[in-house]
Write a protein that holds these residues in place. Structure first.
Motif, PDB file in Angstrom:
ATOM      1  N   TYR A   7       0.805  -1.220   0.000  1.00  0.00           N
ATOM      2  CA  TYR A   7       0.000   0.000   0.000  1.00  0.00           C
ATOM      3  C   TYR A   7       0.844   1.279   0.000  1.00  0.00           C
ATOM      4  N   GLY A   8       2.141   1.149  -0.290  1.00  0.00           N
ATOM      5  CA  GLY A   8       2.965   2.337  -0.488  1.00  0.00           C
ATOM      6  C   GLY A   8       3.858   2.744   0.654  1.00  0.00           C
ATOM      7  N   TRP A   9       3.964   1.914   1.690  1.00  0.00           N
ATOM      8  CA  TRP A   9       4.847   2.226   2.817  1.00  0.00           C
ATOM      9  C   TRP A   9       6.292   2.310   2.328  1.00  0.00           C
ATOM     10  N   ASN A  10       7.036   3.331   2.761  1.00  0.00           N
ATOM     11  CA  ASN A  10       8.422   3.491   2.326  1.00  0.00           C
ATOM     12  C   ASN A  10       9.272   4.089   3.446  1.00  0.00           C
ATOM     13  N   SER A  11      10.542   4.380   3.140  1.00  0.00           N
ATOM     14  CA  SER A  11      11.481   4.860   4.148  1.00  0.00           C
ATOM     15  C   SER A  11      11.083   6.224   4.710  1.00  0.00           C
ATOM     16  N   HIS A  12      10.374   7.043   3.916  1.00  0.00           N
ATOM     17  CA  HIS A  12       9.928   8.351   4.405  1.00  0.00           C
ATOM     18  C   HIS A  12       9.040   8.190   5.639  1.00  0.00           C
ATOM     19  N   ARG A  88       3.233  14.110   5.654  1.00  0.00           N
ATOM     20  CA  ARG A  88       2.903  13.761   4.277  1.00  0.00           C
ATOM     21  C   ARG A  88       4.081  14.004   3.329  1.00  0.00           C
ATOM     22  N   GLN A  89       4.147  13.198   2.285  1.00  0.00           N
ATOM     23  CA  GLN A  89       5.085  13.480   1.205  1.00  0.00           C
ATOM     24  C   GLN A  89       4.548  14.598   0.321  1.00  0.00           C
ATOM     25  N   ASN A  90       3.250  14.601   0.125  1.00  0.00           N
ATOM     26  CA  ASN A  90       2.564  15.667  -0.604  1.00  0.00           C
ATOM     27  C   ASN A  90       1.071  15.513  -0.356  1.00  0.00           C
ATOM     28  N   ALA A  91       0.309  16.450  -0.870  1.00  0.00           N
ATOM     29  CA  ALA A  91      -1.155  16.383  -0.754  1.00  0.00           C
ATOM     30  C   ALA A  91      -1.762  17.266  -1.818  1.00  0.00           C
ATOM     31  N   ASN A 109      -0.297  11.871  -0.195  1.00  0.00           N
ATOM     32  CA  ASN A 109       0.749  10.911  -0.558  1.00  0.00           C
ATOM     33  C   ASN A 109       0.484  10.251  -1.911  1.00  0.00           C
ATOM     34  N   LEU A 110       0.527  11.091  -2.930  1.00  0.00           N
ATOM     35  CA  LEU A 110       0.228  10.643  -4.296  1.00  0.00           C
ATOM     36  C   LEU A 110       1.491  10.552  -5.145  1.00  0.00           C
ATOM     37  N   ASP A 111       1.447   9.655  -6.125  1.00  0.00           N
ATOM     38  CA  ASP A 111       2.515   9.582  -7.117  1.00  0.00           C
ATOM     39  C   ASP A 111       2.143  10.352  -8.374  1.00  0.00           C
ATOM     40  N   THR A 195       0.304   5.361  -6.018  1.00  0.00           N
ATOM     41  CA  THR A 195      -1.023   5.877  -5.678  1.00  0.00           C
ATOM     42  C   THR A 195      -1.398   7.013  -6.611  1.00  0.00           C
ATOM     43  N   PHE A 196      -2.611   6.954  -7.148  1.00  0.00           N
ATOM     44  CA  PHE A 196      -3.094   7.943  -8.109  1.00  0.00           C
ATOM     45  C   PHE A 196      -4.460   8.471  -7.661  1.00  0.00           C
ATOM     46  N   ALA A 197      -4.700   9.749  -7.915  1.00  0.00           N
ATOM     47  CA  ALA A 197      -5.985  10.352  -7.568  1.00  0.00           C
ATOM     48  C   ALA A 197      -6.715  10.771  -8.830  1.00  0.00           C
ATOM     49  N   LEU A 198      -8.017  10.529  -8.862  1.00  0.00           N
ATOM     50  CA  LEU A 198      -8.863  10.982  -9.970  1.00  0.00           C
ATOM     51  C   LEU A 198      -9.420  12.360  -9.626  1.00  0.00           C
ATOM     52  N   LEU A 199      -9.187  13.338 -10.496  1.00  0.00           N
ATOM     53  CA  LEU A 199      -9.688  14.693 -10.290  1.00  0.00           C
ATOM     54  C   LEU A 199     -10.530  15.104 -11.486  1.00  0.00           C
TER      55      LEU A 199
END
Length: 354
Positions: A7-12, A88-91, A109-111, A195-199
């Protein structure tokens, strides 16, 4: 691979989580929010969750958990209590509708962000630029999806109009109802573990696309309003779903307003490739491209090499950012004044105690 890694867990997130280990708290990702009800995924699987009172009272609304956030929580009976949110990495955010200067976080936390426009009635270059500006402002890579290509005679003409704007991002044509078309671009752009978001605004086919990609009906699809042919709001809660290929997709309600945001302590900036290219030749480094002598952008408009509508839309969005920043700075000033007043009142109360 652990469930969290899928689900995207990483070192950050790992580096911030270590300080919570001695408290016996678990790490989890928020996958859905409906009102005050949260759903999270941890190494133990899915579970319901609620916010700790101390968290609700110590955070601004935009700082509270959103879909895509990583949180730390503790089990309690048949659910979990969310204690804190990992940085957060981003939002992706927008200005709250109306006159408010507050921001609303849509997903965290989107790519990449998939910006959807429908080619039947929704296609609007100015609206698209608004989405692009906000996505870039949030430090997220955009991917433009032009949906419903089967409803127009020359879909490639629409794609060319977007490409001519000069943004360095993919511009894809598709139909949410065509499985072969979906597979042709999703295999390239939607990678496992990302992870991708639909806008997009209402009626662009986001829910149909979401359902087609996930393989299950997540949201009820709505019809067009017979009054104004605008799409009805069909998604009422944000959620993150793991797709069959291992990538993750976040859907959200259609947005009729997508106001720009900028922090009060940041300078106003607007990324537009056609403006950026010409501004390098302006006489002044801090040129606002409005009335300064020697402005290469204004010269391009007068020479006809920069479309007038592109320039006007640029000015409109920059002024909107200025307005949001001014409102945000005023809010901070009022908060500081209120804080000083509260301290004075508390000091007075202590002084009057026997």
């Amino acid at each position: 691979m652990s469930l969290l890694s899928q689900y995207g867990w990483n070192s950050h997130f790992e580096q911030y989580y270590t300080s919570f280990l001695h408290q016996g708290l678990e790490a989890a990702r928020v996958t859905a929010i409906n009102g005050y009800n949260h759903t999270i995924i941890s190494n133990k699987g899915l579970s319901a969750a609620i916010l700790a009172g101390t968290l609700m009272n110590s955070k601004e609304t935009w700082e509270l958990p959103k879909v895509g956030d990583w949180v730390v929580c503790k089990p309690y009976d048949d659910q979990s209590i969310i204690i804190d949110v990992l940085p957060r990495q981003n939002a992706i955010s927008r200005k709250l509708p109306g006159r408010s200067s507050q921001q609303q976080v849509i997903a965290a936390n989107l790519d990449a962000a998939l910006i959807i426009q429908g080619l039947d009635r929704d296609f609007n270059l100015q609206r698209l630029q608004r989405y692009l500006q906000q996505v870039y402002q949030c430090g997220i890579q955009p991917v433009i999806i032009l949906n419903k290509q089967d409803l127009v005679d020359d879909p490639e003409a629409y794609r060319r109009q977007v490409l001519e704007l000069g943004y360095k991002c993919p511009v894809l044509l598709t139909s949410a109802l065509d499985r072969a078309q979906l597979e042709s671009w999703t295999s390239q752009y939607l990678q496992a573990g990302k992870t991708f978001a639909l806008l997009g605004s209402s009626g662009v086919g986001k829910s149909t696309l979401f359902n087609a990609l996930s393989g299950i009906v997540i949201q009820k699809e709505g019809n067009l309003s017979t009054f104004n042919n605008k799409g009805k709001h069909t998604t009422t809660a944000r959620q993150l779903v793991m797709l069959p290929n291992g990538s993750m997709l976040i859907d959200s309600p259609g947005m009729r307003e997508f106001g720009l945001t900028i922090d009060a302590d940041e300078g106003v900036s607007f990324y537009h490739p056609q403006i950026e290219e010409r501004s390098a030749n302006c006489r002044f480094r801090d040129c606002t491209h409005q009335q300064e002598p020697g402005c290469a952008v204004i010269a391009a408009v007068e020479a006809g090499t920069l479309p007038v509508n592109v320039y006007r839309n640029y000015l409109k969005l920059v002024r909107e950012q200025y307005h949001y920043q001014a409102s945000s700075m005023e809010k901070k000033r009022m908060d500081q004044q209120f804080g000083k007043l509260s301290k004075q009142i508390n000091a007075l109360r202590k002084k009057r105690k026997y």
